[in-house]
Motif scaffolding. Structure first.
Motif, PDB file in Angstrom:
ATOM      1  N   ARG A  76       0.871  -1.488  -0.094  1.00 53.51           N
ATOM      2  CA  ARG A  76       0.184   0.377  -0.231  1.00 53.51           C
ATOM      3  C   ARG A  76       1.497   1.412   0.200  1.00 53.51           C
ATOM      4  NH1 ARG A  76      -3.696  -1.053   3.271  1.00 53.51           N
ATOM      5  NH2 ARG A  76      -5.404  -1.128   2.053  1.00 53.51           N
ATOM      6  N   MET A  80       0.775   4.401  -2.461  1.00 54.78           N
ATOM      7  CA  MET A  80      -0.043   5.860  -2.556  1.00 54.78           C
ATOM      8  C   MET A  80       0.613   6.587  -2.824  1.00 54.78           C
ATOM      9  SD  MET A  80      -1.010   5.078   1.671  1.00 54.78           S
ATOM     10  CE  MET A  80      -1.912   6.861   1.955  1.00 54.78           C
ATOM     11  N   THR A  85      -3.945   3.765  -5.060  1.00 49.06           N
ATOM     12  CA  THR A  85      -4.581   2.504  -4.601  1.00 49.06           C
ATOM     13  C   THR A  85      -5.416   1.606  -5.190  1.00 49.06           C
ATOM     14  OG1 THR A  85      -5.569   3.571  -3.278  1.00 49.06           O
ATOM     15  CG2 THR A  85      -3.360   3.121  -2.364  1.00 49.06           C
TER      16      THR A  85
END
Length: 261
Positions: A76, A80, A85
């Motif tokens: 993640r 990001m 995402t």
């Protein structure tokens, strides 16, 4: 030590390695011969499927869930940074189905199943139970080896797909908690990126890994010697050699299947 003294030692090691390779080839050839001989120990095969498959489910469940959850959590932050995402389900699904599920399952099974087969057959070898089977007109290759190799070849692909589902469940839990994605949207995004070749590649890997684990465990167990010390050595070498061959097969299968993409 002089150069002349090291040459015979090196030559002996090469001879031992070539002899071991030849013996392994002859063992595999004998197993295939017995597998297609017509007689099949079905009850023993079912028992081995139970030991290899069902008894491995708790460990595979925990490992698969942790793999999917942690891989998603670690992926993640990188996505990001690019504001991507939304691609997390696709990324994790591809990684799990193509590589992680069959590889993780096989490595776990090589430690649990490969060592168990090597220790079991090794103890039977050093206590002369295998010789007693031959005297009793029971074919040990057909009864002990063929059933275990076939059971591992069939059950490990099934365990791999089960591991993939559990890993995706861990991935979904992480995504749902952090982004509020529902189950339908998660699987729709994830499986849109999966093609038929990915599934075929995973099956080929799992079948190849399962065959390797079963064959290496049986070969090391059948060639155990020197009492209990030999049993421990057979179990340990089964794990080490099967893991090494699994990584080699992983590299080879990935290179071959990439030609068709």
């Amino acid at each position: 030590m002089s150069r002349e003294a090291t040459k015979p030692v090196f030559s002996e090691k090469i001879d031992d390695w070539l002899l071991g390779f030849y013996n392994a080839f002859e063992f595999v050839k004998l197993v295939f011969k017995e597998a297609f001989s017509g007689d099949f120990e079905f009850n023993e095969f079912v028992r081995q499927c139970y030991h290899i498959g069902l008894r491995s489910l708790p460990l595979i469940s925990l490992t698969g869930f942790v793999t999917g959850f942690v891989f998603t959590k670690q992926s993640r932050p990188s996505l990001m940074e690019f504001g991507a995402t939304s691609w997390l389900p696709s990324l994790v699904t591809i990684a799990i189905v193509r590589a992680l599920a069959p590889l993780v399952t096989s490595l776990i099974c090589s430690g649990k199943i490969g060592s168990g087969i090597g220790a079991e057959l090794g103890s039977m070898k050093v206590t002369e139970q295998i010789d007693a089977m031959e005297v009793s007109a029971v074919n040990p290759i057909r009864y002990l080896v063929v059933t275990r190799v076939l059971a591992s070849t069939i059950t490990i692909p099934i365990l791999s797909f089960y591991c993939a589902l559990v890993a995706l469940a861990g991935c979904f839990l992480n995504v749902a908690v952090n982004e509020g994605t529902n189950l339908f949207a998660f699987f729709e995004k994830g499986f849109d990126s999966i093609i038929f070749l990915d599934v075929i590649t995973a099956v080929i890997k799992a079948v190849s890994f399962g065959f390797t684990i079963g064959m290496i465990g049986c070969y090391k167990g059948f060639n155990a010697s020197n009492g209990t010390q030999g049993v421990g050595k057979a179990a340990n070498s089964s794990v080490v050699l099967s893991m090494f061959l699994i990584f080699i097969e992983e590299i080879f299968i990935v290179q071959v299947t990439n030609w068709f993409r």
